[in-house]
Write a protein that holds these residues in place. Structure first.
Motif, PDB file in Angstrom:
ATOM      1  N   THR A 116     110.437 -19.211  90.132  1.00  9.24           N
ATOM      2  CA  THR A 116     111.561 -18.928  91.014  1.00  9.24           C
ATOM      3  C   THR A 116     112.716 -19.812  90.575  1.00  9.24           C
ATOM      4  O   THR A 116     112.573 -21.029  90.503  1.00  9.24           O
ATOM      5  CB  THR A 116     111.204 -19.187  92.488  1.00  9.24           C
ATOM      6  N   VAL A 117     113.852 -19.180  90.262  1.00  4.92           N
ATOM      7  CA  VAL A 117     115.001 -19.904  89.753  1.00  4.92           C
ATOM      8  C   VAL A 117     116.223 -19.641  90.625  1.00  4.92           C
ATOM      9  O   VAL A 117     116.339 -18.587  91.239  1.00  4.92           O
ATOM     10  CB  VAL A 117     115.335 -19.514  88.290  1.00  4.92           C
ATOM     11  N   THR A 118     117.111 -20.617  90.664  1.00  6.18           N
ATOM     12  CA  THR A 118     118.432 -20.443  91.264  1.00  6.18           C
ATOM     13  C   THR A 118     119.446 -20.685  90.170  1.00  6.18           C
ATOM     14  O   THR A 118     119.465 -21.758  89.560  1.00  6.18           O
ATOM     15  CB  THR A 118     118.657 -21.421  92.438  1.00  6.18           C
ATOM     16  N   ILE A 119     120.258 -19.670  89.905  1.00  3.22           N
ATOM     17  CA  ILE A 119     121.300 -19.760  88.891  1.00  3.22           C
ATOM     18  C   ILE A 119     122.624 -19.955  89.619  1.00  3.22           C
ATOM     19  O   ILE A 119     122.949 -19.177  90.524  1.00  3.22           O
ATOM     20  CB  ILE A 119     121.350 -18.482  88.029  1.00  3.22           C
ATOM     21  N   ARG A 120     123.373 -20.985  89.238  1.00  2.00           N
ATOM     22  CA  ARG A 120     124.660 -21.284  89.874  1.00  2.00           C
ATOM     23  C   ARG A 120     125.751 -21.353  88.815  1.00  2.00           C
ATOM     24  O   ARG A 120     125.604 -22.031  87.805  1.00  2.00           O
ATOM     25  CB  ARG A 120     124.604 -22.628  90.599  1.00  2.00           C
ATOM     26  N   SER A 121     126.850 -20.669  89.100  1.00  2.00           N
ATOM     27  CA  SER A 121     128.013 -20.795  88.224  1.00  2.00           C
ATOM     28  C   SER A 121     128.888 -21.927  88.731  1.00  2.00           C
ATOM     29  O   SER A 121     128.870 -22.260  89.906  1.00  2.00           O
ATOM     30  CB  SER A 121     128.802 -19.478  88.176  1.00  2.00           C
ATOM     31  N   HIS A 122     129.634 -22.512  87.834  1.00  2.00           N
ATOM     32  CA  HIS A 122     130.514 -23.618  88.170  1.00  2.00           C
ATOM     33  C   HIS A 122     131.906 -23.080  88.508  1.00  2.00           C
ATOM     34  O   HIS A 122     132.084 -21.876  88.664  1.00  2.00           O
ATOM     35  CB  HIS A 122     130.543 -24.619  87.010  1.00  2.00           C
ATOM     36  N   GLU A 123     132.883 -23.947  88.587  1.00  2.00           N
ATOM     37  CA  GLU A 123     134.231 -23.577  89.006  1.00  2.00           C
ATOM     38  C   GLU A 123     134.865 -22.477  88.160  1.00  2.00           C
ATOM     39  O   GLU A 123     135.672 -21.697  88.654  1.00  2.00           O
ATOM     40  CB  GLU A 123     135.139 -24.805  88.999  1.00  2.00           C
ATOM     41  N   GLU A 124     134.510 -22.396  86.893  1.00  2.00           N
ATOM     42  CA  GLU A 124     135.135 -21.434  85.989  1.00  2.00           C
ATOM     43  C   GLU A 124     134.410 -20.096  85.954  1.00  2.00           C
ATOM     44  O   GLU A 124     134.884 -19.161  85.338  1.00  2.00           O
ATOM     45  CB  GLU A 124     135.172 -21.987  84.553  1.00  2.00           C
ATOM     46  N   GLY A 125     133.221 -20.003  86.553  1.00  2.00           N
ATOM     47  CA  GLY A 125     132.395 -18.821  86.368  1.00  2.00           C
ATOM     48  C   GLY A 125     131.684 -18.932  85.030  1.00  2.00           C
ATOM     49  O   GLY A 125     131.682 -19.993  84.403  1.00  2.00           O
ATOM     50  N   ALA A 126     131.094 -17.848  84.555  1.00  2.00           N
ATOM     51  CA  ALA A 126     130.393 -17.885  83.265  1.00  2.00           C
ATOM     52  C   ALA A 126     130.184 -16.473  82.741  1.00  2.00           C
ATOM     53  O   ALA A 126     130.149 -15.507  83.506  1.00  2.00           O
ATOM     54  CB  ALA A 126     129.054 -18.593  83.398  1.00  2.00           C
ATOM     55  N   PHE A 127     130.037 -16.381  81.419  1.00  2.00           N
ATOM     56  CA  PHE A 127     129.703 -15.123  80.756  1.00  2.00           C
ATOM     57  C   PHE A 127     128.486 -15.395  79.886  1.00  2.00           C
ATOM     58  O   PHE A 127     128.462 -16.383  79.141  1.00  2.00           O
ATOM     59  CB  PHE A 127     130.876 -14.616  79.911  1.00  2.00           C
ATOM     60  N   THR A 128     127.460 -14.556  80.004  1.00  2.00           N
ATOM     61  CA  THR A 128     126.195 -14.783  79.309  1.00  2.00           C
ATOM     62  C   THR A 128     125.721 -13.527  78.590  1.00  2.00           C
ATOM     63  O   THR A 128     126.194 -12.425  78.856  1.00  2.00           O
ATOM     64  CB  THR A 128     125.085 -15.203  80.300  1.00  2.00           C
ATOM     65  N   ALA A 129     124.776 -13.725  77.715  1.00  2.00           N
ATOM     66  CA  ALA A 129     123.982 -12.642  77.146  1.00  2.00           C
ATOM     67  C   ALA A 129     122.546 -12.943  77.547  1.00  2.00           C
ATOM     68  O   ALA A 129     122.184 -14.101  77.771  1.00  2.00           O
ATOM     69  CB  ALA A 129     124.111 -12.612  75.628  1.00  2.00           C
ATOM     70  N   TYR A 130     121.727 -11.913  77.688  1.00  2.00           N
ATOM     71  CA  TYR A 130     120.333 -12.145  78.062  1.00  2.00           C
ATOM     72  C   TYR A 130     119.406 -11.213  77.312  1.00  2.00           C
ATOM     73  O   TYR A 130     119.802 -10.149  76.842  1.00  2.00           O
ATOM     74  CB  TYR A 130     120.122 -11.985  79.580  1.00  2.00           C
ATOM     75  N   VAL A 131     118.170 -11.679  77.189  1.00  2.00           N
ATOM     76  CA  VAL A 131     117.087 -10.895  76.605  1.00  2.00           C
ATOM     77  C   VAL A 131     115.896 -11.083  77.521  1.00  2.00           C
ATOM     78  O   VAL A 131     115.543 -12.217  77.869  1.00  2.00           O
ATOM     79  CB  VAL A 131     116.721 -11.383  75.183  1.00  2.00           C
ATOM     80  N   THR A 132     115.272  -9.970  77.950  1.00  2.00           N
ATOM     81  CA  THR A 132     114.074 -10.062  78.778  1.00  2.00           C
ATOM     82  C   THR A 132     112.919  -9.337  78.110  1.00  2.00           C
ATOM     83  O   THR A 132     113.106  -8.372  77.377  1.00  2.00           O
ATOM     84  CB  THR A 132     114.280  -9.459  80.188  1.00  2.00           C
ATOM     85  N   TYR A 133     111.728  -9.843  78.379  1.00  7.89           N
ATOM     86  CA  TYR A 133     110.514  -9.188  77.893  1.00  7.89           C
ATOM     87  C   TYR A 133     109.471  -9.278  78.985  1.00  7.89           C
ATOM     88  O   TYR A 133     109.266 -10.352  79.532  1.00  7.89           O
ATOM     89  CB  TYR A 133     109.968  -9.853  76.630  1.00  7.89           C
ATOM     90  N   PRO A 134     108.818  -8.194  79.302  1.00 12.54           N
ATOM     91  CA  PRO A 134     109.120  -6.831  78.874  1.00 12.54           C
ATOM     92  C   PRO A 134     110.429  -6.366  79.492  1.00 12.54           C
ATOM     93  O   PRO A 134     111.030  -7.113  80.263  1.00 12.54           O
ATOM     94  CB  PRO A 134     107.925  -6.030  79.386  1.00 12.54           C
ATOM     95  N   PRO A 135     110.864  -5.126  79.176  1.00 15.39           N
ATOM     96  CA  PRO A 135     112.125  -4.665  79.759  1.00 15.39           C
ATOM     97  C   PRO A 135     112.068  -4.803  81.277  1.00 15.39           C
ATOM     98  O   PRO A 135     111.056  -4.496  81.899  1.00 15.39           O
ATOM     99  CB  PRO A 135     112.196  -3.186  79.353  1.00 15.39           C
ATOM    100  N   GLU A 136     113.159  -5.282  81.846  1.00  9.84           N
ATOM    101  CA  GLU A 136     113.211  -5.477  83.296  1.00  9.84           C
ATOM    102  C   GLU A 136     113.278  -4.138  83.998  1.00  9.84           C
ATOM    103  O   GLU A 136     113.964  -3.233  83.572  1.00  9.84           O
ATOM    104  CB  GLU A 136     114.417  -6.326  83.689  1.00  9.84           C
ATOM    105  N   ARG A 137     112.535  -4.031  85.083  1.00  7.02           N
ATOM    106  CA  ARG A 137     112.546  -2.819  85.888  1.00  7.02           C
ATOM    107  C   ARG A 137     112.977  -3.170  87.289  1.00  7.02           C
ATOM    108  O   ARG A 137     112.495  -4.144  87.829  1.00  7.02           O
ATOM    109  CB  ARG A 137     111.150  -2.203  85.945  1.00  7.02           C
ATOM    110  N   PRO A 138     113.838  -2.431  87.948  1.00 11.83           N
ATOM    111  CA  PRO A 138     114.560  -1.313  87.367  1.00 11.83           C
ATOM    112  C   PRO A 138     115.625  -1.809  86.401  1.00 11.83           C
ATOM    113  O   PRO A 138     116.107  -2.921  86.552  1.00 11.83           O
ATOM    114  CB  PRO A 138     115.211  -0.637  88.584  1.00 11.83           C
ATOM    115  N   ALA A 139     115.960  -0.975  85.445  1.00 12.05           N
ATOM    116  CA  ALA A 139     116.938  -1.378  84.438  1.00 12.05           C
ATOM    117  C   ALA A 139     118.287  -1.600  85.084  1.00 12.05           C
ATOM    118  O   ALA A 139     118.700  -0.851  85.947  1.00 12.05           O
ATOM    119  CB  ALA A 139     117.036  -0.297  83.364  1.00 12.05           C
ATOM    120  N   HIS A 140     118.976  -2.670  84.683  1.00 16.07           N
ATOM    121  CA  HIS A 140     120.352  -2.910  85.135  1.00 16.07           C
ATOM    122  C   HIS A 140     121.238  -1.875  84.468  1.00 16.07           C
ATOM    123  O   HIS A 140     121.173  -1.700  83.271  1.00 16.07           O
ATOM    124  CB  HIS A 140     120.835  -4.295  84.718  1.00 16.07           C
TER     125      HIS A 140
END
Length: 141
Positions: A116-140
């Motif tokens: 269980t994770v909590t992801i927090r963006s800072h004052e500027e926000g953020a832009f990311t790339a991600y890779v999941t395995y296996p493919p996440e369901r339901p697909a974004h």
């Protein structure tokens, strides 16, 4: 980069490799961040948007996509898949019961299935790339 958690890891990603990957992604007409429609992340109300470039619909064994976090946003989720997030712009913090890691441009964060994770963006926000395995369901998207 601060690392306090034993289950969520943040590691530097080679700046040259990241720049080459970013350039290739933006030069390849088949896979660009402009080609993906970013939509609100499933199951939450925060200003966090995701969009898959590759997933089960394309016959892929993994999901690859982009994420955009508005400033000061937070998302808590039990990981249904193994997820690797590469921070492309600004900074994020990822917390578990074991601690918190902070990652900026060129750093990757591994979030294992079942954590269980909590992801927090800072004052500027953020832009990311991600890779999941296996493919996440339901697909974004």
């Amino acid at each position: 980069m601060a690392q306090e958690s034993s289950s969520v890891l943040a590691r530097p990603f080679s700046a040259l490799t990241l720049q080459q990957a970013w350039r290739k992604t933006n030069e390849n007409p088949e896979i660009t961040k402009a080609d993906v429609a970013l939509e609100r992340s499933p199951r939450q109300e925060a200003d966090i948007f995701v969009g898959n470039l590759i997933d089960e619909r394309h016959g892929g064994p993994i999901t690859i996509g982009y994420g955009r976090y508005a400033r000061g946003q937070s998302l808590t989720e039990a990981m249904a898949v193994d997820d690797v997030m590469i921070v492309l712009e600004e900074r994020l913090s990822v917390s578990t019961e074991a601690g918190t890691v902070s990652a900026g441009p060129g750093e990757i964060v591994y979030m294992p299935k079942g954590e269980t994770v909590t992801i927090r963006s800072h004052e500027e926000g953020a832009f990311t790339a991600y890779v999941t395995y296996p493919p996440e369901r339901p697909a974004h998207l």
